[in-house]
Design a protein around this motif. Structure first.
Motif, PDB file in Angstrom:
ATOM      1  N   CYS A  97       0.823  -1.216   0.000  1.00 31.39           N
ATOM      2  CA  CYS A  97       0.000   0.000   0.000  1.00 31.39           C
ATOM      3  C   CYS A  97       0.854   1.263   0.000  1.00 31.39           C
ATOM      4  CB  CYS A  97      -0.963  -0.002   1.188  1.00 31.39           C
ATOM      5  SG  CYS A  97      -2.373  -1.097   0.975  1.00 31.39           S
ATOM      6  N   PHE A  98       2.098   1.161   0.473  1.00 28.84           N
ATOM      7  CA  PHE A  98       3.008   2.319   0.452  1.00 28.84           C
ATOM      8  C   PHE A  98       3.404   2.700  -0.978  1.00 28.84           C
ATOM      9  CE2 PHE A  98       4.477   0.918   4.886  1.00 28.84           C
ATOM     10  CZ  PHE A  98       3.798   1.947   5.531  1.00 28.84           C
ATOM     11  N   CYS A  99       3.014   1.880  -1.939  1.00 24.42           N
ATOM     12  CA  CYS A  99       3.390   2.114  -3.340  1.00 24.42           C
ATOM     13  C   CYS A  99       2.221   2.556  -4.208  1.00 24.42           C
ATOM     14  CB  CYS A  99       3.979   0.846  -3.931  1.00 24.42           C
ATOM     15  SG  CYS A  99       5.566   0.394  -3.252  1.00 24.42           S
ATOM     16  N   ILE A 100       1.064   2.798  -3.597  1.00 22.85           N
ATOM     17  CA  ILE A 100      -0.124   3.150  -4.384  1.00 22.85           C
ATOM     18  C   ILE A 100       0.151   4.341  -5.300  1.00 22.85           C
ATOM     19  CG2 ILE A 100      -2.472   4.086  -4.173  1.00 22.85           C
ATOM     20  CD1 ILE A 100      -2.837   2.326  -1.685  1.00 22.85           C
ATOM     21  N   HIS A 101       0.883   5.311  -4.772  1.00 15.35           N
ATOM     22  CA  HIS A 101       1.136   6.554  -5.520  1.00 15.35           C
ATOM     23  C   HIS A 101       1.926   6.324  -6.819  1.00 15.35           C
ATOM     24  CE1 HIS A 101       4.881   5.999  -3.292  1.00 15.35           C
ATOM     25  NE2 HIS A 101       5.454   6.766  -4.194  1.00 15.35           N
ATOM     26  N   TRP A 164     -12.953  -2.672   5.402  1.00 14.65           N
ATOM     27  CA  TRP A 164     -11.966  -1.628   5.117  1.00 14.65           C
ATOM     28  C   TRP A 164     -11.716  -1.505   3.607  1.00 14.65           C
ATOM     29  CZ3 TRP A 164      -6.918  -2.419   3.065  1.00 14.65           C
ATOM     30  CH2 TRP A 164      -6.155  -1.254   2.985  1.00 14.65           C
ATOM     31  N   TRP A 167     -14.489   0.268   2.107  1.00 14.89           N
ATOM     32  CA  TRP A 167     -14.405   1.681   2.481  1.00 14.89           C
ATOM     33  C   TRP A 167     -13.398   2.408   1.580  1.00 14.89           C
ATOM     34  CZ3 TRP A 167     -10.068   4.205   4.678  1.00 14.89           C
ATOM     35  CH2 TRP A 167     -10.307   5.466   5.248  1.00 14.89           C
ATOM     36  N   VAL A 168     -12.258   1.773   1.317  1.00 12.62           N
ATOM     37  CA  VAL A 168     -11.228   2.371   0.449  1.00 12.62           C
ATOM     38  C   VAL A 168     -11.757   2.500  -0.973  1.00 12.62           C
ATOM     39  CG1 VAL A 168      -8.947   2.064  -0.601  1.00 12.62           C
ATOM     40  CG2 VAL A 168      -9.266   1.543   1.817  1.00 12.62           C
ATOM     41  N   VAL A 172     -12.092   5.918  -3.181  1.00 10.03           N
ATOM     42  CA  VAL A 172     -11.420   6.080  -4.473  1.00 10.03           C
ATOM     43  C   VAL A 172     -12.458   6.345  -5.568  1.00 10.03           C
ATOM     44  CG1 VAL A 172      -9.997   4.909  -6.214  1.00 10.03           C
ATOM     45  CG2 VAL A 172      -9.433   4.687  -3.800  1.00 10.03           C
ATOM     46  N   TRP A 175     -13.698   9.828  -5.671  1.00  6.53           N
ATOM     47  CA  TRP A 175     -12.694  10.808  -6.044  1.00  6.53           C
ATOM     48  C   TRP A 175     -12.413  10.816  -7.540  1.00  6.53           C
ATOM     49  CZ3 TRP A 175      -7.739   9.841  -8.059  1.00  6.53           C
ATOM     50  CH2 TRP A 175      -6.899  10.955  -8.107  1.00  6.53           C
TER      51      TRP A 175
ATOM     52  N   ALA B  10       9.942   0.972  -0.342  1.00  7.45           N
ATOM     53  CA  ALA B  10       8.710   1.692  -0.676  1.00  7.45           C
ATOM     54  C   ALA B  10       8.633   3.009   0.096  1.00  7.45           C
ATOM     55  CB  ALA B  10       7.492   0.823  -0.372  1.00  7.45           C
ATOM     56  N   LEU B  11       8.990   2.975   1.377  1.00  9.10           N
ATOM     57  CA  LEU B  11       8.952   4.198   2.194  1.00  9.10           C
ATOM     58  C   LEU B  11       9.975   5.221   1.687  1.00  9.10           C
ATOM     59  CD1 LEU B  11       8.443   2.920   5.859  1.00  9.10           C
ATOM     60  CD2 LEU B  11       6.838   4.211   4.449  1.00  9.10           C
ATOM     61  N   ARG B  14       8.987   7.236  -1.317  1.00  4.36           N
ATOM     62  CA  ARG B  14       8.075   8.374  -1.100  1.00  4.36           C
ATOM     63  C   ARG B  14       8.837   9.615  -0.691  1.00  4.36           C
ATOM     64  NH1 ARG B  14       2.957   6.246   2.226  1.00  4.36           N
ATOM     65  NH2 ARG B  14       4.192   7.064   3.930  1.00  4.36           N
ATOM     66  N   GLN B 130      -3.440   9.308  12.611  1.00  3.69           N
ATOM     67  CA  GLN B 130      -4.293   9.566  11.444  1.00  3.69           C
ATOM     68  C   GLN B 130      -4.793  11.006  11.428  1.00  3.69           C
ATOM     69  OE1 GLN B 130      -8.219   7.785  11.163  1.00  3.69           O
ATOM     70  NE2 GLN B 130      -7.746   6.942   9.157  1.00  3.69           N
ATOM     71  N   PRO B 140      -7.036  10.184  -2.586  1.00  2.00           N
ATOM     72  CA  PRO B 140      -6.180   9.422  -3.491  1.00  2.00           C
ATOM     73  C   PRO B 140      -5.382  10.409  -4.346  1.00  2.00           C
ATOM     74  CG  PRO B 140      -8.452   8.625  -3.583  1.00  2.00           C
ATOM     75  CD  PRO B 140      -8.477   9.879  -2.794  1.00  2.00           C
ATOM     76  N   GLY B 141      -4.140  10.097  -4.607  1.00  2.00           N
ATOM     77  CA  GLY B 141      -3.279  11.001  -5.359  1.00  2.00           C
ATOM     78  C   GLY B 141      -2.231  11.614  -4.454  1.00  2.00           C
ATOM     79  N   ILE B 143       0.414  11.187  -1.324  1.00  2.00           N
ATOM     80  CA  ILE B 143       1.162  10.099  -0.698  1.00  2.00           C
ATOM     81  C   ILE B 143       0.611   9.808   0.696  1.00  2.00           C
ATOM     82  CG2 ILE B 143       3.401   9.646   0.400  1.00  2.00           C
ATOM     83  CD1 ILE B 143       4.712  10.498  -2.232  1.00  2.00           C
ATOM     84  N   PHE B 145      -2.298   9.724   1.592  1.00  2.00           N
ATOM     85  CA  PHE B 145      -3.514   8.897   1.494  1.00  2.00           C
ATOM     86  C   PHE B 145      -3.202   7.463   1.906  1.00  2.00           C
ATOM     87  CE2 PHE B 145      -6.413   6.202  -1.152  1.00  2.00           C
ATOM     88  CZ  PHE B 145      -7.603   6.602  -0.578  1.00  2.00           C
ATOM     89  N   GLU B 146      -2.020   7.002   1.538  1.00  3.92           N
ATOM     90  CA  GLU B 146      -1.593   5.647   1.880  1.00  3.92           C
ATOM     91  C   GLU B 146      -1.545   5.455   3.401  1.00  3.92           C
ATOM     92  OE1 GLU B 146       2.154   5.599  -0.154  1.00  3.92           O
ATOM     93  OE2 GLU B 146       1.192   5.667  -2.113  1.00  3.92           O
ATOM     94  N   ASP B 147      -0.973   6.428   4.103  1.00  7.15           N
ATOM     95  CA  ASP B 147      -0.918   6.365   5.564  1.00  7.15           C
ATOM     96  C   ASP B 147      -2.326   6.443   6.141  1.00  7.15           C
ATOM     97  OD1 ASP B 147       1.865   6.307   5.640  1.00  7.15           O
ATOM     98  OD2 ASP B 147       1.989   8.479   5.503  1.00  7.15           O
ATOM     99  N   TYR B 148      -3.108   7.357   5.571  1.00 10.24           N
ATOM    100  CA  TYR B 148      -4.471   7.581   6.057  1.00 10.24           C
ATOM    101  C   TYR B 148      -5.289   6.291   6.022  1.00 10.24           C
ATOM    102  CZ  TYR B 148      -9.241   9.422   6.231  1.00 10.24           C
ATOM    103  OH  TYR B 148     -10.553   9.656   6.563  1.00 10.24           O
ATOM    104  N   ILE B 149      -5.258   5.585   4.886  1.00 13.31           N
ATOM    105  CA  ILE B 149      -6.077   4.369   4.775  1.00 13.31           C
ATOM    106  C   ILE B 149      -5.495   3.211   5.593  1.00 13.31           C
ATOM    107  CG2 ILE B 149      -7.129   5.022   2.560  1.00 13.31           C
ATOM    108  CD1 ILE B 149      -5.244   2.931   1.215  1.00 13.31           C
ATOM    109  N   LEU B 150      -4.174   3.123   5.672  1.00 10.43           N
ATOM    110  CA  LEU B 150      -3.563   2.034   6.453  1.00 10.43           C
ATOM    111  C   LEU B 150      -3.862   2.194   7.941  1.00 10.43           C
ATOM    112  CD1 LEU B 150      -0.130   1.457   4.694  1.00 10.43           C
ATOM    113  CD2 LEU B 150      -1.988  -0.197   4.976  1.00 10.43           C
ATOM    114  N   GLN B 152      -6.482   3.614   9.089  1.00 11.67           N
ATOM    115  CA  GLN B 152      -7.902   3.279   9.217  1.00 11.67           C
ATOM    116  C   GLN B 152      -8.080   1.758   9.329  1.00 11.67           C
ATOM    117  OE1 GLN B 152     -10.385   5.404   9.540  1.00 11.67           O
ATOM    118  NE2 GLN B 152     -12.081   3.935   9.455  1.00 11.67           N
ATOM    119  N   LYS B 153      -7.295   1.028   8.544  1.00 10.97           N
ATOM    120  CA  LYS B 153      -7.364  -0.434   8.588  1.00 10.97           C
ATOM    121  C   LYS B 153      -6.969  -0.942   9.975  1.00 10.97           C
ATOM    122  CE  LYS B 153      -5.547  -4.622   6.389  1.00 10.97           C
ATOM    123  NZ  LYS B 153      -4.609  -5.151   5.372  1.00 10.97           N
TER     124      LYS B 153
END
Lengths: 179, 179
Positions: A97-101, A164, A167-168, A172, A175, B10-11, B14, B130, B140-141, B143, B145-150, B152-153
């Motif tokens: 998920c850290f690579c979505i961007h 979850w 929800w994601v 998306v 958006w 991956a981190l 970013r 969060q 979405p779009g 970076i 967002f990835e932290d935000y959704i993770l 949330q999970k």
DNA sequence: ACATTCATGTAATAGGTTACATGATTTC
DNA sequence: GAAATCATGTAACCTATTACATGAATGT
């Protein structure tokens, strides 16, 4: 004595079992291979926490049945009163998920659809085992109550993962029209 | 290349980061000590997936900042298209549940109350991080967002554990008067 | 014929934790 | 004065996975 050893000891305390039995039984709650389980059982036998006897079978290979000893029971009680370690969760999906961007949106979508299916399958797996427990055994006081509630936990946490993902996907979806 | 290495890569992809930064950042999603992270970063630098530069700081000790290389980015894309391993969950609490039948009910209750508090604290921990993400980055779009959704999970799954504990306590409460 | 289940074990390797080692700055 | 945070690294140990090794019975 590590955590897995105590888990195996706890399972044997409920009913005498072979290493193979224990490997299958502990799977939903602690993923361990037989190559890890057999030596641990041997060690606990040496320490006098477990006793073992070979049982001959005609249709299947012979098996080594373990029973708990009074010393083993004592160890279990001590373990229960000791502090409980924090749960450890390792999920490669989360790291992806850290690579979505930087990934193709279609590939991200595939990743989520694939993982959703995995969780749905797991939910069925947990429910199927849970439903095999007779309703009259699903009460506190029965040993099967422990399995019943643990399977419920696995089910509920897995369902949370599916919720979850939905929800994601909704976030998306809301958006994308603006893009 | 193991899973944790890909997560670190991956981190870094970013934003350039030090080993210490990465250790803190990856904590909520993959528990790894600095002693595991530093050698992995060194190895990826040797393989040419990361490049590093020392940055002098006046108020704090100097740090080694890692950036991703084109070869590193290529590796990340390959990883994303490969099959994702099943999540691994190891919770000593679950194994202790196999002992409910042989434990003092007061001790079982203490175990559940203690674990409930742990989960409530974790929920706050996830929510606090969060909520530190600016609302305009929660789409979405971005970076973030990835932290935000993770987060949330993690929150939703932890909440499922609390809901489960409440479900168990209710079951036990309904039963005890009949005893 | 081939795969799966049952059944037990060991050896080699990889992954992860704890301990060792150092040292500045900031906060209580 | 003591503890926490920032910062990096290695060594020793424990935990877990994969591979090696064997073999009968059952199902497709």
């Amino acid at each position: 004595m590590n955590t897995l050893s105590y888990g195996l000891l706890a399972l044997v305390s409920r009913k005498e079992a072979s290493g193979y039995d224990l490997m299958l039984k502990i799977q939903p709650f602690w993923q361990a291979k037989h190559s890890q389980i057999y030596p641990l059982l041997g060690g606990m036998e040496e320490k006098g926490l477990l006793s073992a006897k070979w049982v001959q079978q005609t249709d299947k290979p012979d098996k080594k049945l373990y029973s708990i000893t009074p010393e083993g029971t004592k160890m279990l009680h001590e373990w229960l009163s000791e502090p409980t370690s924090a749960p450890v969760m390792r999920d490669e999906f989360n790291l992806k998920c850290f690579c979505i961007h930087m990934a193709d949106p279609a590939e991200v979508h595939r990743l989520f659809v694939e993982r959703r299916k995995y969780h749905i399958d797991r939910m069925k797996y947990y429910k199927d085992i849970q439903e095999s427990i007779p309703p009259e055994h699903r009460n506190p006081g029965h040993i099967a109550f422990e399995d019943y509630i643990l399977l419920q936990k696995a089910y509920m946490r897995t369902k949370a993962s599916v919720d979850w993902i939905d929800w994601v996907e909704e976030l998306v979806g809301q958006w994308q029209p603006q893009a």
